[in-house]
Design an enzyme around this catalytic site. Structure first.
Site: not given
Length: 468
Positions: A278, A244
């Protein structure tokens, strides 16, 4: 001074070397943290490997019971853990206490239930034979977790591992070690057997590298920067992995959108969690006909309360480190040099901070207007409270600009036109599309992206890296 050691085989293991961790808002030294390396990693992996057969064969209901107990202990200690997280990261206390730490507890509750429903498939071949599959844990899993929202992210990785019968070694970022230490302690208090969850502190180049390279580690789950993720993929060999990595998420606001709601949601999406997220909507594309109205966005950004993270009224606290502050501030200066118009904030520390916060890593929420999508501030992940406003002419241009970037995690669409939503949701290069809302977390759905992001977490997806 508080000492933070490793948790290996159920014991609090002292380190050979230590480093200091400091409060990013005040500069105060918080703890002396053990700096692990290959020796500590070897010990932790060996312990996890030894504990694996017994944990994997423990009835799933018993694993679920222990996980729920761990979630309950987190709930009972929310104020303490939230204060620790705020001190270590600079995140506002109202976010850690009311949102992030309670979410961590929910991770254990959720995966304790979900993993009881994971089964293989059975296919009748004829009246005498069945084909069937088994879902089994792979073995020892390396969990490498980032410094932003560290406790919640760590539990998001740990919970599905424990539920599936996997043993793990957690390596937390050296910038936010405190709450991972508390997690290791609470896991033992909950009755998680020694060796099932090990926590090794240290730097990525030493402890992290040794962990992902270890030949007895069967899977790697990593959340963090793209460059580090690529390096891990290169060094992981034949291990299963979930990556990720970074994000540069677009927000597309069309002229038929509910402007007031879009303004508030866009503000939240970029400035909450100090912009260090993010999924931040850092590229805000606005249709030309309503672009002038978005001066209101800058006005609202100027009203965001920046200051002491321990103050319940603070909305943006301190960035994680001086080095990161310099990076984000440098991008603001770069954007101005590239030709963007500064509407709010700026590259300097606020001048109205109280004396004890003068040395903290504070930045005001910043709005850069008239940004060109080819500018570096529009292409590179800043990971801070910096919003770029970009005009677009029509749907086709909006889609082209949204996709013209290296990243592909989240996206946000604001329009009342359902047909347009369906076209954009199919065409936009992002793992998640949110329509007429800010980011809304739902553990049942996949969390992940496209392009450099190669992982999926959430629901049954969280187990794909660590099961066979």
């Amino acid at each position: 001074m508080k000492k933070v050691n490793h948790w290996i085989n159920g014991k609090n293991v002292a380190g050979n070397d230590y480093f200091l961790t400091t409060n990013p808002a005040t500069g105060e030294v918080l703890a002396d943290v053990a700096s692990g390396g290959e020796a500590e990693i070897n010990q932790a992996v060996a312990t996890a490997k030894e504990a694996f057969p017994k944990w994997a064969n423990l009835p799933m209901k018993e694993r679920a019971r222990l996980m729920r107990r761990l979630g309950d202990l987190i709930d009972q200690n929310v104020p303490e853990i939230a204060a620790m997280e705020t001190a270590d990261t600079g995140l506002p206390i109202h976010q850690t206490k009311n949102v992030l730490i309670p979410r961590a507890s929910h991770n254990f509750e959720f995966f304790a239930e979900v993993c009881q429903q994971m089964n293989g498939k059975t296919y009748p071949v004829d009246d005498k034979m069945l084909n069937y599959t088994l879902v089994q844990p792979v073995g020892v899993c390396a969990l490498v977790s980032p410094w932003n929202v560290p406790f919640m992210t760590a539990t998001w990785k740990v919970a599905p591992c424990l539920a599936l019968g996997i043993t793990a070694v957690l390596k937390m970022s050296e910038l936010s070690p405190l709450t991972a230490d508390r997690l290791g302690e609470l896991a033992l208090e909950a009755g998680i057997p020694a060796g099932v969850l090990n926590v090794v502190q240290g730097y990525g180049a030493t402890a992290g590298d040794a962990l992902v390279r270890h030949h007895d580690v069967r899977a790697v789950s990593f959340t963090g920067g793209t460059a580090t993720g690529r390096n891990i993929m290169k060094n992981a060999g034949l291990k299963k992995y979930s990556m990720e990595l970074g994000g540069k998420s677009p927000v597309l606001i069309f002229e038929d959108a509910d402007i007031e709601r879009a303004l508030d949601a866009a503000l939240f999406t970029i400035f909450s969690i100090n912009g260090e997220r993010c999924t931040a909507g850092s590229r805000i594309f606005i249709q030309q006909s309503i672009y002038p109205e978005f001066v209101k966005f800058a006005e609202r950004a100027n009203r965001v309360r920046v200051g002491d993270p321990t103050d319940p009224n603070t909305q943006v606290g301190a960035l994680i480190s001086q080095q990161h502050w310099e990076k984000v501030s440098g991008y603001i200066r770069l954007g101005i040099e590239e030709g963007a118009t500064l509407l709010a904030g700026g590259p300097d520390k606020p001048s109205d901070l109280p004396a004890h916060l003068k040395g903290g890593n504070f930045l005001r929420p910043t709005v850069l207007a008239d940004v060109d999508n080819r500018m570096r501030v529009a292409q590179e992940e800043i990971f801070g409270p910096v919003a770029c406003l970009l005009p677009f002419k029509d749907e086709a241009e909006a889609l082209r600009l949204a996709n013209d970037v290296e990243y592909g995690l989240a996206s946000y669409i604001w329009t009342q036109d359902v047909s347009k939503v369906l076209r954009l949701a199919r065409g936009i290069e992002a793992g998640m599309v949110f329509v007429n809302t800010q980011f809304v977390r739902d553990l049942r759905h996949a969390f992940g992206g496209v392009k450099p992001r190669t992982g999926r977490e959430g629901g049954g997806y969280s187990s794909k890296c660590s099961r066979k």
